[in-house]
Design a protein around this motif. Structure first.
Motif, PDB file in Angstrom:
ATOM      1  N   ILE A 226       0.862  -1.187   0.000  1.00 55.55           N
ATOM      2  CA  ILE A 226       0.000   0.000   0.000  1.00 55.55           C
ATOM      3  C   ILE A 226       0.893   1.230   0.000  1.00 55.55           C
ATOM      4  CG2 ILE A 226      -1.590   1.387   1.409  1.00 55.55           C
ATOM      5  CD1 ILE A 226      -3.063  -1.160   2.114  1.00 55.55           C
ATOM      6  N   CYS A 227       0.661   2.113  -0.967  1.00 52.82           N
ATOM      7  CA  CYS A 227       1.430   3.353  -1.096  1.00 52.82           C
ATOM      8  C   CYS A 227       0.469   4.530  -1.212  1.00 52.82           C
ATOM      9  CB  CYS A 227       2.298   3.343  -2.357  1.00 52.82           C
ATOM     10  SG  CYS A 227       3.575   2.086  -2.401  1.00 52.82           S
ATOM     11  N   LEU A 228       0.853   5.660  -0.647  1.00 57.31           N
ATOM     12  CA  LEU A 228       0.065   6.876  -0.794  1.00 57.31           C
ATOM     13  C   LEU A 228       0.099   7.333  -2.253  1.00 57.31           C
ATOM     14  CD1 LEU A 228      -1.446   9.236   0.728  1.00 57.31           C
ATOM     15  CD2 LEU A 228       0.762  10.412   0.726  1.00 57.31           C
ATOM     16  N   ILE A 229      -1.044   7.789  -2.752  1.00 54.84           N
ATOM     17  CA  ILE A 229      -1.111   8.331  -4.116  1.00 54.84           C
ATOM     18  C   ILE A 229      -0.510   9.738  -4.137  1.00 54.84           C
ATOM     19  CG2 ILE A 229      -2.702   9.232  -5.869  1.00 54.84           C
ATOM     20  CD1 ILE A 229      -4.570   6.913  -5.225  1.00 54.84           C
ATOM     21  N   LEU A 230       0.446   9.943  -5.031  1.00 56.03           N
ATOM     22  CA  LEU A 230       1.025  11.275  -5.234  1.00 56.03           C
ATOM     23  C   LEU A 230       0.329  12.005  -6.380  1.00 56.03           C
ATOM     24  CD1 LEU A 230       4.858  10.551  -4.851  1.00 56.03           C
ATOM     25  CD2 LEU A 230       3.227  11.314  -3.105  1.00 56.03           C
ATOM     26  N   GLU A 231      -0.040  11.244  -7.407  1.00 56.18           N
ATOM     27  CA  GLU A 231      -0.776  11.816  -8.554  1.00 56.18           C
ATOM     28  C   GLU A 231      -1.764  10.787  -9.034  1.00 56.18           C
ATOM     29  OE1 GLU A 231       1.779  12.914 -11.777  1.00 56.18           O
ATOM     30  OE2 GLU A 231       2.895  14.385 -10.582  1.00 56.18           O
ATOM     31  N   GLY A 232      -2.984  11.262  -9.385  1.00 57.59           N
ATOM     32  CA  GLY A 232      -3.999  10.346  -9.891  1.00 57.59           C
ATOM     33  C   GLY A 232      -5.049  10.064  -8.832  1.00 57.59           C
ATOM     34  N   SER A 233      -5.834   9.009  -9.075  1.00 59.05           N
ATOM     35  CA  SER A 233      -6.910   8.674  -8.142  1.00 59.05           C
ATOM     36  C   SER A 233      -6.933   7.165  -7.893  1.00 59.05           C
ATOM     37  CB  SER A 233      -8.267   9.125  -8.703  1.00 59.05           C
ATOM     38  OG  SER A 233      -8.577   8.386  -9.868  1.00 59.05           O
ATOM     39  N   GLU A 234      -7.778   6.756  -6.928  1.00 63.26           N
ATOM     40  CA  GLU A 234      -7.825   5.341  -6.538  1.00 63.26           C
ATOM     41  C   GLU A 234      -8.458   4.466  -7.614  1.00 63.26           C
ATOM     42  OE1 GLU A 234      -7.959   5.901  -1.679  1.00 63.26           O
ATOM     43  OE2 GLU A 234      -9.704   5.101  -2.706  1.00 63.26           O
ATOM     44  N   VAL A 235      -9.302   5.068  -8.443  1.00 64.00           N
ATOM     45  CA  VAL A 235      -9.952   4.281  -9.499  1.00 64.00           C
ATOM     46  C   VAL A 235      -9.493   4.794 -10.862  1.00 64.00           C
ATOM     47  CG1 VAL A 235     -11.975   3.728  -8.098  1.00 64.00           C
ATOM     48  CG2 VAL A 235     -11.998   5.785  -9.492  1.00 64.00           C
ATOM     49  N   GLY A 236      -9.659   3.939 -11.876  1.00 66.74           N
ATOM     50  CA  GLY A 236      -9.299   4.346 -13.236  1.00 66.74           C
ATOM     51  C   GLY A 236      -7.835   4.091 -13.532  1.00 66.74           C
ATOM     52  N   ALA A 237      -7.227   5.021 -14.262  1.00 65.81           N
ATOM     53  CA  ALA A 237      -5.836   4.856 -14.712  1.00 65.81           C
ATOM     54  C   ALA A 237      -4.898   4.684 -13.515  1.00 65.81           C
ATOM     55  CB  ALA A 237      -5.419   6.066 -15.534  1.00 65.81           C
ATOM     56  N   PRO A 238      -3.825   3.893 -13.693  1.00 70.89           N
ATOM     57  CA  PRO A 238      -2.892   3.676 -12.584  1.00 70.89           C
ATOM     58  C   PRO A 238      -2.350   4.998 -12.034  1.00 70.89           C
ATOM     59  CG  PRO A 238      -2.390   2.195 -14.407  1.00 70.89           C
ATOM     60  CD  PRO A 238      -3.431   3.154 -14.901  1.00 70.89           C
ATOM     61  N   ALA A 239      -2.392   5.141 -10.698  1.00 69.16           N
ATOM     62  CA  ALA A 239      -1.909   6.357 -10.048  1.00 69.16           C
ATOM     63  C   ALA A 239      -0.407   6.264  -9.825  1.00 69.16           C
ATOM     64  CB  ALA A 239      -2.630   6.545  -8.717  1.00 69.16           C
ATOM     65  N   ARG A 240       0.214   7.434  -9.591  1.00 69.55           N
ATOM     66  CA  ARG A 240       1.644   7.436  -9.262  1.00 69.55           C
ATOM     67  C   ARG A 240       1.787   7.313  -7.748  1.00 69.55           C
ATOM     68  NH1 ARG A 240       6.007  11.039  -8.242  1.00 69.55           N
ATOM     69  NH2 ARG A 240       4.738  12.916  -8.350  1.00 69.55           N
ATOM     70  N   PRO A 241       2.425   6.225  -7.274  1.00 68.07           N
ATOM     71  CA  PRO A 241       2.515   6.009  -5.835  1.00 68.07           C
ATOM     72  C   PRO A 241       3.761   6.646  -5.226  1.00 68.07           C
ATOM     73  CG  PRO A 241       3.349   4.079  -6.982  1.00 68.07           C
ATOM     74  CD  PRO A 241       2.972   5.093  -8.040  1.00 68.07           C
ATOM     75  N   ALA A 242       3.694   6.904  -3.914  1.00 69.68           N
ATOM     76  CA  ALA A 242       4.881   7.339  -3.174  1.00 69.68           C
ATOM     77  C   ALA A 242       5.924   6.227  -3.210  1.00 69.68           C
ATOM     78  CB  ALA A 242       4.495   7.663  -1.735  1.00 69.68           C
ATOM     79  N   ALA A 243       7.184   6.608  -3.038  1.00 74.15           N
ATOM     80  CA  ALA A 243       8.283   5.639  -3.151  1.00 74.15           C
ATOM     81  C   ALA A 243       8.398   4.737  -1.934  1.00 74.15           C
ATOM     82  CB  ALA A 243       9.588   6.368  -3.382  1.00 74.15           C
ATOM     83  N   VAL A 244       7.832   5.167  -0.789  1.00 69.91           N
ATOM     84  CA  VAL A 244       7.891   4.350   0.426  1.00 69.91           C
ATOM     85  C   VAL A 244       6.470   3.958   0.816  1.00 69.91           C
ATOM     86  CG1 VAL A 244       8.521   4.292   2.882  1.00 69.91           C
ATOM     87  CG2 VAL A 244      10.025   5.420   1.224  1.00 69.91           C
ATOM     88  N   GLY A 245       6.262   2.655   1.034  1.00 71.56           N
ATOM     89  CA  GLY A 245       4.944   2.150   1.422  1.00 71.56           C
ATOM     90  C   GLY A 245       5.090   1.065   2.465  1.00 71.56           C
ATOM     91  N   THR A 246       3.986   0.360   2.693  1.00 71.49           N
ATOM     92  CA  THR A 246       3.930  -0.673   3.737  1.00 71.49           C
ATOM     93  C   THR A 246       3.296  -1.936   3.176  1.00 71.49           C
ATOM     94  OG1 THR A 246       3.635   1.074   5.393  1.00 71.49           O
ATOM     95  CG2 THR A 246       3.106  -1.171   6.089  1.00 71.49           C
ATOM     96  N   LEU A 247       3.880  -3.079   3.493  1.00 68.16           N
ATOM     97  CA  LEU A 247       3.263  -4.342   3.105  1.00 68.16           C
ATOM     98  C   LEU A 247       1.972  -4.545   3.877  1.00 68.16           C
ATOM     99  CD1 LEU A 247       6.250  -6.875   2.944  1.00 68.16           C
ATOM    100  CD2 LEU A 247       5.078  -5.762   1.035  1.00 68.16           C
ATOM    101  N   ALA A 248       0.950  -5.064   3.212  1.00 69.73           N
ATOM    102  CA  ALA A 248      -0.339  -5.330   3.846  1.00 69.73           C
ATOM    103  C   ALA A 248      -0.666  -6.812   3.711  1.00 69.73           C
ATOM    104  CB  ALA A 248      -1.440  -4.496   3.178  1.00 69.73           C
ATOM    105  N   SER A 249      -1.038  -7.424   4.819  1.00 66.52           N
ATOM    106  CA  SER A 249      -1.503  -8.820   4.814  1.00 66.52           C
ATOM    107  C   SER A 249      -3.009  -8.819   4.995  1.00 66.52           C
ATOM    108  CB  SER A 249      -0.870  -9.608   5.970  1.00 66.52           C
ATOM    109  OG  SER A 249       0.523  -9.581   5.868  1.00 66.52           O
ATOM    110  N   ILE A 250      -3.687  -9.673   4.244  1.00 68.15           N
ATOM    111  CA  ILE A 250      -5.146  -9.784   4.377  1.00 68.15           C
ATOM    112  C   ILE A 250      -5.448 -10.659   5.584  1.00 68.15           C
ATOM    113  CG2 ILE A 250      -7.278 -10.589   3.271  1.00 68.15           C
ATOM    114  CD1 ILE A 250      -5.874 -10.006   0.558  1.00 68.15           C
ATOM    115  N   THR A 251      -6.178 -10.099   6.557  1.00 70.81           N
ATOM    116  CA  THR A 251      -6.503 -10.850   7.777  1.00 70.81           C
ATOM    117  C   THR A 251      -7.934 -11.382   7.767  1.00 70.81           C
ATOM    118  OG1 THR A 251      -7.104  -8.778   8.888  1.00 70.81           O
ATOM    119  CG2 THR A 251      -4.831  -9.568   9.185  1.00 70.81           C
ATOM    120  N   ASP A 252      -8.805 -10.792   6.933  1.00 73.46           N
ATOM    121  CA  ASP A 252     -10.194 -11.248   6.870  1.00 73.46           C
ATOM    122  C   ASP A 252     -10.822 -10.677   5.603  1.00 73.46           C
ATOM    123  OD1 ASP A 252     -12.474 -12.578   7.666  1.00 73.46           O
ATOM    124  OD2 ASP A 252     -13.113 -11.069   9.110  1.00 73.46           O
TER     125      ASP A 252
END
Length: 200
Positions: free
Chosen positions: A50-76
């Motif tokens: 999971i990375c913060l969006i720097l440019e773009g939006s959550e839906v539609g065309a791929p957004a430009r993500p921040a260079a530092v993010g966090t691994l996410a595990s699905i728990t449920d």
């Protein structure tokens, strides 16, 4: 020469929020590319980034993500009242994105370098007010942390990450706190931010 950090390839999920190590995030999944991501991760037991969006939006065309993010595990996961798939995730290690590519379905994948996990550090006496403020915030805004052991409030990393996710910070401030590698420096920044939220 510095030891090389471990790296791996993960699917990336750019969002308008920051996930911190140990944090919890509920997500609504409806785009085909992210349904595929959930299927892949649940089938293989792997994480996604999971990375913060720097440019773009959550839906539609791929957004430009921040260079530092966090691994996410699905728990449920399960179907929500609105018929969409809902997943619960938990934050793991932080990472730096080395390079990205976009699959034909629009899913972003990244080669990432994992950061070491922060070691536990005692909250120093000059920051003693921060665990108390965090406890109050958890009472009203963070029910998922109400059962946290008392020892968590002595850990500078845990206190800093929980304050960062519960305070109403701007995205760039959340990202700045995520990218800090010194838990005491993070507490110092949070201490300086807090007066902004105190009622006059």
């Amino acid at each position: 020469m510095a030891a090389q950090l471990p790296s791996l390839e993960v699917p990336l999920f750019p969002l308008n929020t920051v996930l911190y190590p140990g944090g919890q995030l509920q997500l609504r999944i409806f785009e085909p590319r992210y349904l595929d991501l959930v299927r892949e991760c649940t089938r293989t037991g792997s994480s996604f980034g999971i990375c913060l969006i720097l440019e773009g939006s959550e839906v539609g065309a791929p957004a430009r993500p921040a260079a530092v993010g966090t691994l996410a595990s699905i728990t449920d996961f399960g179907h929500r009242a609105d018929g969409l798939l809902g997943i619960a995730t938990e934050g793991g290690q932080r990472f730096r994105v080395l390079r990205t590519r976009v699959r034909s379905d629009g899913l972003l994948r990244g080669d990432v370098e994992l950061w070491p996990t922060e070691g536990a550090q005692q909250v120093p006496v000059e920051f003693a007010l921060l665990p108390t403020i965090l406890e109050r915030l958890i009472e009203t805004m963070g029910p998922q942390w109400r059962a946290a052991p008392r020892s968590s409030y002595d850990d500078a990393g845990w206190v800093g990450f929980r304050l960062a996710e519960l305070l109403p910070l701007a995205g760039e401030e959340q990202q700045q706190l995520l990218e800090m590698t010194d838990p005491l420096q993070r507490l110092a920044v949070l201490r300086d931010i807090l007066p902004r939220f105190q009622k006059g």
